[in-house]
Write a protein that holds these residues in place. Structure first.
Motif, PDB file in Angstrom:
ATOM      1  N   GLN A   1       0.828  -1.200   0.000  1.00  0.00           N
ATOM      2  CA  GLN A   1       0.000   0.000   0.000  1.00  0.00           C
ATOM      3  C   GLN A   1       0.866   1.255   0.000  1.00  0.00           C
ATOM      4  N   ASP A   2       1.966   1.234   0.773  1.00  0.00           N
ATOM      5  CA  ASP A   2       2.891   2.368   0.785  1.00  0.00           C
ATOM      6  C   ASP A   2       3.507   2.578  -0.596  1.00  0.00           C
ATOM      7  N   THR A   3       3.886   1.481  -1.229  1.00  0.00           N
ATOM      8  CA  THR A   3       4.463   1.562  -2.575  1.00  0.00           C
ATOM      9  C   THR A   3       3.447   2.118  -3.561  1.00  0.00           C
ATOM     10  N   GLN A   4       2.188   1.685  -3.438  1.00  0.00           N
ATOM     11  CA  GLN A   4       1.146   2.185  -4.324  1.00  0.00           C
ATOM     12  C   GLN A   4       0.950   3.691  -4.132  1.00  0.00           C
ATOM     13  N   THR A   5       0.948   4.147  -2.893  1.00  0.00           N
ATOM     14  CA  THR A   5       0.791   5.571  -2.609  1.00  0.00           C
ATOM     15  C   THR A   5       1.950   6.364  -3.204  1.00  0.00           C
ATOM     16  N   LYS A   6       3.174   5.884  -3.000  1.00  0.00           N
ATOM     17  CA  LYS A   6       4.343   6.571  -3.554  1.00  0.00           C
ATOM     18  C   LYS A   6       4.297   6.593  -5.079  1.00  0.00           C
ATOM     19  N   THR A   7       3.850   5.507  -5.669  1.00  0.00           N
ATOM     20  CA  THR A   7       3.750   5.442  -7.129  1.00  0.00           C
ATOM     21  C   THR A   7       2.724   6.439  -7.639  1.00  0.00           C
ATOM     22  N   GLN A   8       1.570   6.523  -6.967  1.00  0.00           N
ATOM     23  CA  GLN A   8       0.538   7.476  -7.380  1.00  0.00           C
ATOM     24  C   GLN A   8       1.046   8.917  -7.252  1.00  0.00           C
TER      25      GLN A   8
ATOM     26  N   PHE B   1       4.182   9.861  -7.442  1.00  0.00           N
ATOM     27  CA  PHE B   1       5.175  10.034  -8.492  1.00  0.00           C
ATOM     28  C   PHE B   1       4.505  10.320  -9.832  1.00  0.00           C
ATOM     29  N   VAL B   2       3.453   9.570 -10.136  1.00  0.00           N
ATOM     30  CA  VAL B   2       2.733   9.775 -11.398  1.00  0.00           C
ATOM     31  C   VAL B   2       2.138  11.179 -11.435  1.00  0.00           C
ATOM     32  N   GLN B   3       1.584  11.634 -10.317  1.00  0.00           N
ATOM     33  CA  GLN B   3       1.022  12.989 -10.267  1.00  0.00           C
ATOM     34  C   GLN B   3       2.109  14.029 -10.513  1.00  0.00           C
ATOM     35  N   GLN B   4       3.283  13.825  -9.924  1.00  0.00           N
ATOM     36  CA  GLN B   4       4.386  14.770 -10.134  1.00  0.00           C
ATOM     37  C   GLN B   4       4.800  14.796 -11.603  1.00  0.00           C
ATOM     38  N   ILE B   5       4.871  13.633 -12.215  1.00  0.00           N
ATOM     39  CA  ILE B   5       5.256  13.545 -13.622  1.00  0.00           C
ATOM     40  C   ILE B   5       4.221  14.255 -14.490  1.00  0.00           C
ATOM     41  N   LYS B   6       2.932  14.017 -14.180  1.00  0.00           N
ATOM     42  CA  LYS B   6       1.879  14.667 -14.953  1.00  0.00           C
ATOM     43  C   LYS B   6       1.980  16.185 -14.839  1.00  0.00           C
TER      44      LYS B   6
END
Length: 122
Positions: free
Chosen positions: A87-94, A96-101
């Motif tokens: 769950q922590d990894t999923q949150t960090k990934t989300q 990261f994706v928002q930052q990239i967007k």
């Protein structure tokens, strides 16, 4: 019990089919993940779901026929720990994706931070 003219005993045949379903599941998941076209991605996702359902049904049938012995029970704490990590990894990934967007957007389209948000970051 397998008939005398059968090439493989039922248990061996079931294990072979189960292994193939697991392999196909991985391949469909990879194909769906790597698909650029939404229509192709949706098709692979549907195939993945159908294959997962078949795999689950075969597993249940094998378990009912005492052909499949489940591994030893895992401690609940270990499962909870792994779930938290995922769950922590999923949150960090989300995040990261928002930052990239946001970084891909022109500056004039990026949402402006309030003074309070800027202070919280520092």
């Amino acid at each position: 019990m397998a008939p005398a003219n059968q090439f493989l005993p039922d248990e061996d045949l079931a294990y072979t089919v189960l292994a193939d379903l697991k392999r196909v599941t991985r391949e469909y998941a990879t194909a769906a993940t790597e698909s650029v076209c939404p229509t192709v991605r949706q098709q692979f996702t549907q195939l993945l779901n159908v294959t997962l359902q078949m795999q689950g049904e075969l597993f249940n049938a094998m378990q009912s026929a005492n052909m499949y012995n489940a591994s030893s029970p895992t401690l609940k704490q270990e499962i909870d720990k792994n779930l938290k990590t995922y769950q922590d990894t999923q949150t960090k990934t989300q995040q990261f994706v928002q930052q990239i967007k946001q970084s891909a957007m022109p500056a004039w389209q990026q949402p402006q931070q309030t003074a309070q948000q800027q202070m919280q970051q520092h």
